[in-house]
Write a protein that holds these residues in place. Structure first.
Motif, PDB file in Angstrom:
ATOM      1  N   TRP A   1      -2.332  14.720   3.519  1.00 52.86           N
ATOM      2  CA  TRP A   1      -2.152  13.293   3.756  1.00 52.86           C
ATOM      3  C   TRP A   1      -0.712  13.039   4.207  1.00 52.86           C
ATOM      4  O   TRP A   1       0.210  13.506   3.603  1.00 52.86           O
ATOM      5  CB  TRP A   1      -2.439  12.540   2.452  1.00 52.86           C
ATOM      6  CG  TRP A   1      -2.542  11.055   2.629  1.00 52.86           C
ATOM      7  CD1 TRP A   1      -1.530  10.138   2.518  1.00 52.86           C
ATOM      8  CD2 TRP A   1      -3.713  10.320   2.957  1.00 52.86           C
ATOM      9  NE1 TRP A   1      -1.976   8.875   2.746  1.00 52.86           N
ATOM     10  CE2 TRP A   1      -3.352   8.956   3.020  1.00 52.86           C
ATOM     11  CE3 TRP A   1      -5.051  10.650   3.209  1.00 52.86           C
ATOM     12  CZ2 TRP A   1      -4.251   7.941   3.316  1.00 52.86           C
ATOM     13  CZ3 TRP A   1      -5.948   9.634   3.490  1.00 52.86           C
ATOM     14  CH2 TRP A   1      -5.550   8.297   3.564  1.00 52.86           C
TER      15      TRP A   1
ATOM     16  N   GLY B   1       0.638   4.128  -2.685  1.00 61.45           N
ATOM     17  CA  GLY B   1       0.173   5.485  -2.342  1.00 61.45           C
ATOM     18  C   GLY B   1      -1.345   5.529  -2.353  1.00 61.45           C
ATOM     19  O   GLY B   1      -2.008   4.817  -3.099  1.00 61.45           O
ATOM     20  N   VAL B   2      -1.895   6.369  -1.519  1.00 63.63           N
ATOM     21  CA  VAL B   2      -3.349   6.366  -1.290  1.00 63.63           C
ATOM     22  C   VAL B   2      -4.135   6.707  -2.547  1.00 63.63           C
ATOM     23  O   VAL B   2      -5.192   6.151  -2.820  1.00 63.63           O
ATOM     24  CB  VAL B   2      -3.711   7.315  -0.124  1.00 63.63           C
ATOM     25  CG1 VAL B   2      -3.431   8.777  -0.501  1.00 63.63           C
ATOM     26  CG2 VAL B   2      -5.151   7.135   0.251  1.00 63.63           C
TER      27      VAL B   2
ATOM     28  N   THR C   1      -8.802   9.980  -0.311  1.00 60.89           N
ATOM     29  CA  THR C   1      -7.694  10.400  -1.164  1.00 60.89           C
ATOM     30  C   THR C   1      -6.997  11.560  -0.465  1.00 60.89           C
ATOM     31  O   THR C   1      -7.540  12.116   0.497  1.00 60.89           O
ATOM     32  CB  THR C   1      -8.183  10.876  -2.532  1.00 60.89           C
ATOM     33  OG1 THR C   1      -9.006  12.037  -2.334  1.00 60.89           O
ATOM     34  CG2 THR C   1      -8.949   9.816  -3.264  1.00 60.89           C
ATOM     35  N   SER C   2      -5.871  11.919  -0.963  1.00 61.73           N
ATOM     36  CA  SER C   2      -5.168  13.035  -0.330  1.00 61.73           C
ATOM     37  C   SER C   2      -5.971  14.313  -0.503  1.00 61.73           C
ATOM     38  O   SER C   2      -6.068  15.131   0.408  1.00 61.73           O
ATOM     39  CB  SER C   2      -3.760  13.189  -0.920  1.00 61.73           C
ATOM     40  OG  SER C   2      -3.832  13.162  -2.335  1.00 61.73           O
TER      41      SER C   2
ATOM     42  N   ASP D   1      -0.782   7.680   7.205  1.00 66.91           N
ATOM     43  CA  ASP D   1      -2.196   7.349   7.014  1.00 66.91           C
ATOM     44  C   ASP D   1      -2.377   6.158   6.095  1.00 66.91           C
ATOM     45  O   ASP D   1      -3.391   5.460   6.166  1.00 66.91           O
ATOM     46  CB  ASP D   1      -2.944   8.549   6.403  1.00 66.91           C
ATOM     47  CG  ASP D   1      -3.059   9.719   7.362  1.00 66.91           C
ATOM     48  OD1 ASP D   1      -3.114  10.863   6.892  1.00 66.91           O
ATOM     49  OD2 ASP D   1      -3.106   9.479   8.593  1.00 66.91           O
ATOM     50  N   THR D   2      -1.403   5.951   5.212  1.00 66.71           N
ATOM     51  CA  THR D   2      -1.597   4.947   4.161  1.00 66.71           C
ATOM     52  C   THR D   2      -1.662   3.502   4.655  1.00 66.71           C
ATOM     53  O   THR D   2      -2.499   2.738   4.178  1.00 66.71           O
ATOM     54  CB  THR D   2      -0.488   5.073   3.090  1.00 66.71           C
ATOM     55  OG1 THR D   2      -0.362   6.448   2.731  1.00 66.71           O
ATOM     56  CG2 THR D   2      -0.824   4.248   1.882  1.00 66.71           C
TER      57      THR D   2
ATOM     58  N   SER E   1      -4.396   0.557   3.624  1.00 67.80           N
ATOM     59  CA  SER E   1      -4.063  -0.662   2.888  1.00 67.80           C
ATOM     60  C   SER E   1      -4.677  -1.903   3.492  1.00 67.80           C
ATOM     61  O   SER E   1      -4.827  -2.914   2.804  1.00 67.80           O
ATOM     62  CB  SER E   1      -2.547  -0.839   2.865  1.00 67.80           C
ATOM     63  OG  SER E   1      -1.924   0.397   2.715  1.00 67.80           O
TER      64      SER E   1
ATOM     65  N   GLY F   1       0.797  -1.205   0.000  1.00 70.97           N
ATOM     66  CA  GLY F   1       0.000   0.000   0.000  1.00 70.97           C
ATOM     67  C   GLY F   1       0.833   1.259   0.000  1.00 70.97           C
ATOM     68  O   GLY F   1       0.540   2.219  -0.714  1.00 70.97           O
ATOM     69  N   VAL F   2       1.871   1.212   0.813  1.00 68.32           N
ATOM     70  CA  VAL F   2       2.739   2.394   0.884  1.00 68.32           C
ATOM     71  C   VAL F   2       3.395   2.636  -0.463  1.00 68.32           C
ATOM     72  O   VAL F   2       3.513   3.778  -0.916  1.00 68.32           O
ATOM     73  CB  VAL F   2       3.792   2.206   1.995  1.00 68.32           C
ATOM     74  CG1 VAL F   2       4.904   3.219   1.841  1.00 68.32           C
ATOM     75  CG2 VAL F   2       3.118   2.337   3.352  1.00 68.32           C
TER      76      VAL F   2
END
Lengths: 650, 381
Positions: free
Chosen positions: A442, A399-400, A430-431, A446-447, A451, A395-396
């Motif tokens: 963001w 990215g969101v 989303t950011s 937070d990500t 995830s 996830g990181v």
């Protein structure tokens, strides 16, 4: 003498004159009054005289029957007996009420209350004093009818709620609100509502009210002052017209009644929602929201106490959680991450990560649900064991915003517009969203939560089912629907649903779908998978567990449960068979006391899927033995009218 | 009338020379009116009695009623009438007493006596008796000075007896009617002003006593309902309200013969008696009602005219009395039907069903004719 005579004669003459004047005055007065009554107010009296003699007896229309997909009655009508009171023909109200009170063992004040409600109505309209009388009460009233002028027992068709009627889905009826009635009648003057009519609130009864209500009929009769029909005024056989009631149109739902029952039994003792869809066309096969309520009670009116209890229950019995409840999806969301990562080439099927039980980002640690760690995992094992660290990592890297793009491709974050009850859109952060709503950019930290389907994420159970249906059918986002067909009282189809595709995903390739389906299959069918409790012998099942932690989610919108109960939500989503799936299931069990997704939610899904297969096989076996009759899982054709083989219509 | 008078006696001190020549078209008029109103009344009753036998009963009575009209109009001399007045009054009082003790109860009051198949209401004849009584008293007890209370005591006593006997039935309407007729006749007598004053002063007290002790609750309600017919539409105000509706819905031209719905559908329970005019008005509307009003107005005018030309007290007062009877019955009944008078049991002449009422009316008309013939010089001894 003559003078006296003349005096007297003039006196007499004057009296005659006065007499004549008086007579003239009186006659003029009478004439004036006559003019006033007949000419000046003539129209008013004419109107009243008409109302005196013509009475309109309303013939209530039975509401349309609601059938399931196989023609089983989900909700039908039965005759109900009401006690009505016609003010015009009641001479001594107090005595009548006293007698009634004694016969029915209720306080007279209840009747007074009903009378007040119907204050402005014309006196020949009946006022309902008591609904749904028992046989005993009816016979008591009828036996004492001679003492109760103006009191009648009226029969009308009413909804007959069985124990298995899903309350949120079907909805309930309530007496129409007078103000709302005026608005409705303005829009629809040909078929007006009357005070005391029951209208649908919530669910099918509400959404399809226009079809279900039918049209009331009436009979015009001429009555004398005693309310008796008079025969003497029919010249040449001309009679007052009467119009028959038109029953409401019947609805054929996509629901399978037996599957719904199986779902209810499987979900017993839990709170939350269950949604069962057909991934090929979006049919809703079952939908359940617990806790529910008793539609019967809603119709007759709840006491203040009961109402308050319903409103204050933290599990919100009145809310239809299938579309109106938003929950963080938890691990059930992981396939979205997986698909995004595969499409973005962040991972492939062989890419591995190491899970020591935590994931470090900056100076924070994000823990895996397995504190000891899973060791080295690839996509398959990570999904099977629901390794959080794997997905944190992925996830990181994504990215969101990229995650959000794929999530939204599946129609998440917006309402599916099933047009049943209140629908929440869910939330895909989303950011930009965070900046807009929280006035804060963001941050990387937070990500990871996103995830694994926690953090700001929110989905409704319907969206979950839809997501998995899309995975199952290879990228078609279909609009879930509940009503297949509407047939009117003569059997004509007045509405037929056309399956509607909201969108066809282009973002995810068929190969990716295949990969994900296989991993999801492993979750259930591999003995080491977290979803093994959903396994159904003799069938293939793919799915994903989820356990959503409630306590640590402070920024979550689902605040109501946090202070009350610290247990996790147990989630599970699945479809079966893995290829060409026929059924997709989403289970959300709020604050589950039994355990997490694997322990508590997965077995529910397993039972439902098992039931589905069992029912299907039973029907096939039945069809095989009765080769002449129509197969029961096919929709009956128009000629073999849907009402014919089913009892209990009214 | 023991002494012979050269010219008119008693109150109508008109010297012979001043006699205006009465016109005999009045008899024709009276006959026309009689036939006309009787006819309309009968036809109307036909409509009102659909479903009941009133019309036929009334026509069966025609023999009696018509013959009494002819009898009193042309055959019986006025002198005979005068001679037997006191006997008649006594008979009526007797009958009224019989009614009180053994009469048939109908419609909440004891008014009827049955003699086999025939039933009749003495109280109806009592009205005529009152008129006759007054006429006879003043013609027998003439005096040149205004009458004082003590002079009138015997008369008042008998009047009071009649009133009470009727009132006790209880029949407030007819009792009141008798008094009203008497008052109309009194209006043409010279009465000592002081006596009038005394009576007027005593009146409120008498009324109060009556209201509290003798008037029955339903009668009180009837008066109250006058003020607001909507007070109790199911019970006491019912007739009045329904009657109003019937009349009002007639409009300009009415609903047509036999098309009145209020009456036919039994919204008007007393449609064949007290509220008979509602039926007529509903069916024939404004123009029909005006016609009837005109007829009665004409009738009253003729009666007054006849009275003016009377040469002796008896005929004069009798003419006034009879005129008052007819006019008062008409106007009170109409007012009742139209909701501006309390509901009392006063029938409408020629229209209401009832053999006694009809007979009274026919006899009255007959008397008018005979008085008129007397005036115009066709005398029979």
């Amino acid at each position: 003498m003559t003078r006296i005579h003349k005096q007297e004669s003039s006196l007499i003459e004057s009296r005659f004159m006065w007499a004549s004047i008086l007579v003239l005055a009186v006659i003029s007065g009478l004439l004036f009054r006559l003019w006033y009554v007949q000419i000046y107010r003539g129209d008013y009296y004419k109107d009243v005289s008409e109302r005196n003699r013509v009475r309109r007896i309303e013939i209530p229309a039975p509401r349309g029957i609601i059938y399931d997909r196989h023609g089983e009655v989900v909700l039908g009508n039965s005759p109900f007996f009401d006690l009505v009171f016609i003010p015009q023909y009641v001479q001594d109200r107090d005595t009548t009420f006293k007698i009634l009170a004694r016969l029915l063992h209720v306080a007279p004040s209840r009747f007074e209350g009903r009378l007040e409600m119907a204050q402005g109505q014309p006196k020949f309209l009946p006022i309902t004093l008591k609904r749904n009388m028992t046989q005993h009460e009816v016979s008591v009233i009828e036996a004492n009818k001679i003492f109760l002028p103006g009191i009648e027992v009226r029969v009308s068709p009413r909804r007959d709620y069985g124990p298995d009627v899903p309350p949120h889905l079907i909805g309930y009826l309530r007496e129409i609100d007078p103000k709302a009635m005026d608005d409705l009648n303005q829009q629809n003057p040909e078929n007006p509502y009357l005070l005391g009519d029951l209208v649908g609130k919530q669910g099918i009864e509400f959404r399809w009210e226009e079809y279900l209500r039918g049209r009331r009929g009436y009979r015009l009769i001429q009555v004398d002052a005693f309310g008796r029909q008079s025969e003497s005024f029919e010249e040449n056989g001309w009679q007052y017209p009467s119009v028959g009631a038109v029953p409401g149109s019947d609805l054929e739902l996509t629901i399978d009644k037996e599957l719904q029952k199986a779902a209810k039994d499987a979900f017993a003792g839990k709170n939350g929602a269950v949604v069962v869809l057909n991934p090929q066309n979006g049919e809703i096969l079952a939908a359940l929201s617990e806790p529910g309520f008793d539609p019967r009670a809603m119709q007759t009116g709840l006491s203040g106490e009961d109402w308050r209890q319903l409103m204050e229950n933290p599990f919100k019995p009145l809310l239809d959680k299938t579309t109106g409840g938003e929950f963080p999806p938890g691990s059930v969301y992981k396939p979205v991450i997986a698909m995004a990562a595969l499409e973005e080439h962040v991972i492939d099927t062989n890419k591995t990560y190491h899970c020591p039980g935590y994931f470090t980002l900056g100076n924070r640690r994000f823990y895996c649900h397995e504190r000891r760690g899973h060791g080295t995992v690839n996509l398959l094992t990570a999904m099977m064991k629901s390794c959080d660290v794997f997905f944190y990592q992925v996830g990181v890297e994504l990215g969101v915003d990229r995650i959000a793009r794929y999530a939204k491709a599946f129609g998440l974050g917006q309402s599916l517009n099933t047009k049943l009850n209140m629908e929440r859109p869910g939330l895909i952060p989303t950011s930009a969203w965070k900046m807009l709503v929280h006035r804060f950019p963001w941050v990387a930290g937070d990500t990871p939560n996103v995830s694994i389907g926690q953090g700001y994420n929110l989905m409704t159970p319907m969206q979950m089912a839809s997501l998995y249906a899309s995975i199952a059918n290879g990228g078609k986002v279909l609009r879930p629907y509940l009503v297949n067909r509407v047939t009117n009282h003569v059997g004509e189809t007045v509405f037929e649903h056309q399956p509607e595709m909201i969108k066809k995903l282009t973002e995810v390739s068929p190969e990716t779908f295949q990969i994900v389906r296989n991993t999801l299959m492993a979750v259930v069918m591999d003995p080491k998978g977290t979803g093994k409790n959903a396994n159904v012998p003799g069938a293939t099942v793919a799915g994903k567990t989820g356990s959503v932690q409630v306590v640590s989610l402070k920024k979550n919108r689902n605040q109501a449960d946090v202070s009350m109960n610290w247990k996790e939500h147990a989630m599970f989503a699945a479809f079966s068979p893995v290829e060409n799936a026929e059924i997709a299931v989403a289970i959300v069990s709020q604050n589950d006391t039994v355990g997490g997704g694997g322990r508590s939610a997965a077995p529910v899904a397993g039972k439902i899927i098992a039931a589905y297969w069992r029912l299907k096989r039973e029907k096939e076996a039945l069809a095989a033995t009765n080769k002449d009759s129509l197969p029961l899982d096919k929709k009956p054709e128009a000629e073999a009218h849907i009402h014919e083989n089913k009892a209990k219509t009214f | 009338m023991r002494t012979k008078r050269k010219h008119s006696d008693g109150v109508f001190l008109l010297p012979e020379g001043d006699l205006k020549k009465p016109s005999s078209p009045q008899v024709t008029m009276l006959c026309l009116l009689f036939v006309g109103l009787l006819g309309i009344g009968l036809i109307n009753l036909y409509s009102a009695s659909v479903g009941a036998g009133f019309f036929w009963a009334q026509t069966r009575n025609l023999i009696v009623t018509l013959s009494s009209f002819l009898l009193f109009g042309w055959i019986i001399s006025i002198k005979s009438v005068a001679a037997y007045t006191y006997w008649f009054v006594a008979l009526i009082c007797l009958l009224l007493m019989i009614v009180l003790f053994s009469g048939r109860i109908a419609g909440g009051s004891q008014r009827w006596i049955s003699l086999g198949p025939i039933g009749f209401q003495p109280s109806e004849f009592a009205k005529l008796a009152t008129a006759l009584l007054m006429a006879r008293f003043f013609s027998s007890n003439r005096q040149d000075s205004p009458y004082r209370l003590r002079d009138l005591l015997p008369l008042l006593a008998v009047l009071a007896i009649i009133f009470s006997l009727i009132f006790a039935q209880p029949d407030f309407g007819t009792a009141g009617m008798c008094i009203l007729i008497a008052i109309c006749q009194f209006a043409f007598i010279r009465i000592d002003l002081r006596s009038i004053g005394v009576v007027l002063l005593a009146l409120p007290f008498v009324a109060a006593v009556l209201w509290n002790t003798l008037l029955m609750p339903y009668q009180k309600l009837r008066v109250l309902n006058l003020l607001n017919p909507n007070l109790d539409p199911q019970n006491t105000g019912y007739h009045a309200l329904q009657s109003l509706i019937a009349v009002g819905s007639g409009g300009l031209f009415g609903k047509g013969f036999m098309q009145g719905t209020q009456a036919h559908l039994r919204f008007l329970p007393e449609r064949h008696t007290d509220f008979i005019f509602s039926v007529f008005s509903e069916e024939h509307g404004f123009w029909g009602s005006v016609l009837v009003f005109t007829a009665f107005g004409l009738l009253t005018y003729i009666a007054l005219d006849i009275a003016r030309h009377c040469k002796d007290t008896f005929t004069g007062l009798l003419a006034i009395g009879v005129g008052a009877l007819l006019f008062l019955e008409f106007s009170i009944n109409i007012a009742m039907v139209m909701g501006i008078f309390p509901v009392v049991g006063i029938p409408l002449p020629f229209f209401s069903f009832g053999s006694s009422a009809m007979l009274t009316v026919c006899v009255s008309m007959g008397l008018l004719i005979t008085i008129n013939r007397n005036n115009s010089g066709v005398r029979k001894s």
